[in-house]
Motif scaffolding. Structure first.
Motif, PDB file in Angstrom:
ATOM      1  N   LEU A  36      -3.709  -8.123  -4.391  1.00 14.69           N
ATOM      2  CA  LEU A  36      -3.827  -7.450  -5.805  1.00 14.69           C
ATOM      3  C   LEU A  36      -2.671  -7.848  -6.818  1.00 14.69           C
ATOM      4  O   LEU A  36      -2.740  -7.494  -7.796  1.00 14.69           O
ATOM      5  N   GLY A  37      -1.898  -8.901  -6.154  1.00 12.24           N
ATOM      6  CA  GLY A  37      -0.905  -9.345  -7.104  1.00 12.24           C
ATOM      7  C   GLY A  37       0.132  -8.378  -7.371  1.00 12.24           C
ATOM      8  O   GLY A  37       1.039  -8.411  -8.426  1.00 12.24           O
ATOM      9  N   LEU A  38       0.478  -7.309  -6.483  1.00  7.11           N
ATOM     10  CA  LEU A  38       1.377  -6.441  -6.493  1.00  7.11           C
ATOM     11  C   LEU A  38       2.273  -6.456  -5.272  1.00  7.11           C
ATOM     12  O   LEU A  38       2.184  -7.004  -4.398  1.00  7.11           O
ATOM     13  N   ARG A  39       3.465  -6.330  -5.644  1.00  6.33           N
ATOM     14  CA  ARG A  39       4.668  -5.872  -4.732  1.00  6.33           C
ATOM     15  C   ARG A  39       5.062  -4.463  -4.609  1.00  6.33           C
ATOM     16  O   ARG A  39       4.507  -3.591  -5.832  1.00  6.33           O
ATOM     17  N   ALA A 111      -4.965  -0.156  -5.033  1.00  2.44           N
ATOM     18  CA  ALA A 111      -3.752  -0.368  -4.021  1.00  2.44           C
ATOM     19  C   ALA A 111      -3.651   1.028  -3.084  1.00  2.44           C
ATOM     20  O   ALA A 111      -3.072   0.775  -2.032  1.00  2.44           O
ATOM     21  N   GLU A 112      -3.750   2.106  -3.772  1.00  2.00           N
ATOM     22  CA  GLU A 112      -3.759   3.155  -2.918  1.00  2.00           C
ATOM     23  C   GLU A 112      -4.692   3.338  -1.835  1.00  2.00           C
ATOM     24  O   GLU A 112      -4.371   3.885  -0.666  1.00  2.00           O
ATOM     25  N   CYS A 113      -5.871   3.017  -2.101  1.00  2.65           N
ATOM     26  CA  CYS A 113      -6.635   2.876  -0.947  1.00  2.65           C
ATOM     27  C   CYS A 113      -6.493   1.578   0.080  1.00  2.65           C
ATOM     28  O   CYS A 113      -6.710   2.307   1.367  1.00  2.65           O
ATOM     29  N   ALA A 114      -5.919   0.666  -0.414  1.00  3.90           N
ATOM     30  CA  ALA A 114      -5.411  -0.298   0.775  1.00  3.90           C
ATOM     31  C   ALA A 114      -4.265   0.475   1.506  1.00  3.90           C
ATOM     32  O   ALA A 114      -4.233   0.142   2.651  1.00  3.90           O
TER      33      ALA A 114
END
Length: 161
Positions: A36-39, A111-114
């Motif tokens: 997702l391109g997030l850290r 992101a929260e679902c992942a």
């Protein structure tokens, strides 16, 4: 020989176990956030912005307990990806207010679902009641304030996964 007084200590110490679980959670979280391109620090920032409805960079720095220079770099990443916007403060044109964009809100939900799947994996041995108890105890330990749940605390801004 001097005898040391016996101190009542709990049989079990939690620090090493909490560290182990945190490490497992962190490694799995990083692997699901990367596509997702997030850290993790991006996720925390997006979550804070959603909860607060936006805030000044200075206030965000305080909330995140990060140096202002590091927050600027973090916000640059998120702004480049269209997840946040910096807007001039209507009260003070010298300052910026940081707000979550619609795209940022959508990515945050993904992101929260992942991360829910990660949590299911790491905490899979606990049933729902045990997880709620664990959450309450961790929240209490983190804040020093007992968590009171009414059962009606669902976050209206978060979609179900």
């Amino acid at each position: 020989m001097v005898e040391l007084p016996v101190v009542n200590q709990p049989v079990h110490r939690s620090g090493a176990l909490l560290d182990h679980l945190a490490r497992r959670m962190r490694l799995r979280a990083e692997s699901v956030l990367a596509p997702l391109g997030l850290r993790p620090r991006h996720l925390v920032t997006l979550t804070v912005l959603r909860q607060q409805g936006g805030c000044s960079q200075q206030a965000l720095s305080g909330t995140l307990e990060m140096d202002g220079t590091n927050v600027v770099g973090l916000l640059n990443d998120l702004e480049r990806d269209g997840l946040i916007e910096r807007r001039r403060s209507p009260e003070d044109r010298r300052r910026h207010v940081v707000v979550l964009t619609d795209k940022g809100a959508r990515v945050l939900v993904k992101a929260e679902c992942a991360l829910a799947a990660v949590e299911d994996d790491v905490l899979g041995a606990l049933d729902e009641t045990q997880r709620e108890t664990l959450y309450g105890l961790l929240q209490q330990a983190a804040t020093g304030v007992p968590l009171v749940c009414t059962g009606d605390d669902a976050d209206a801004d978060t979609e179900q996964c």
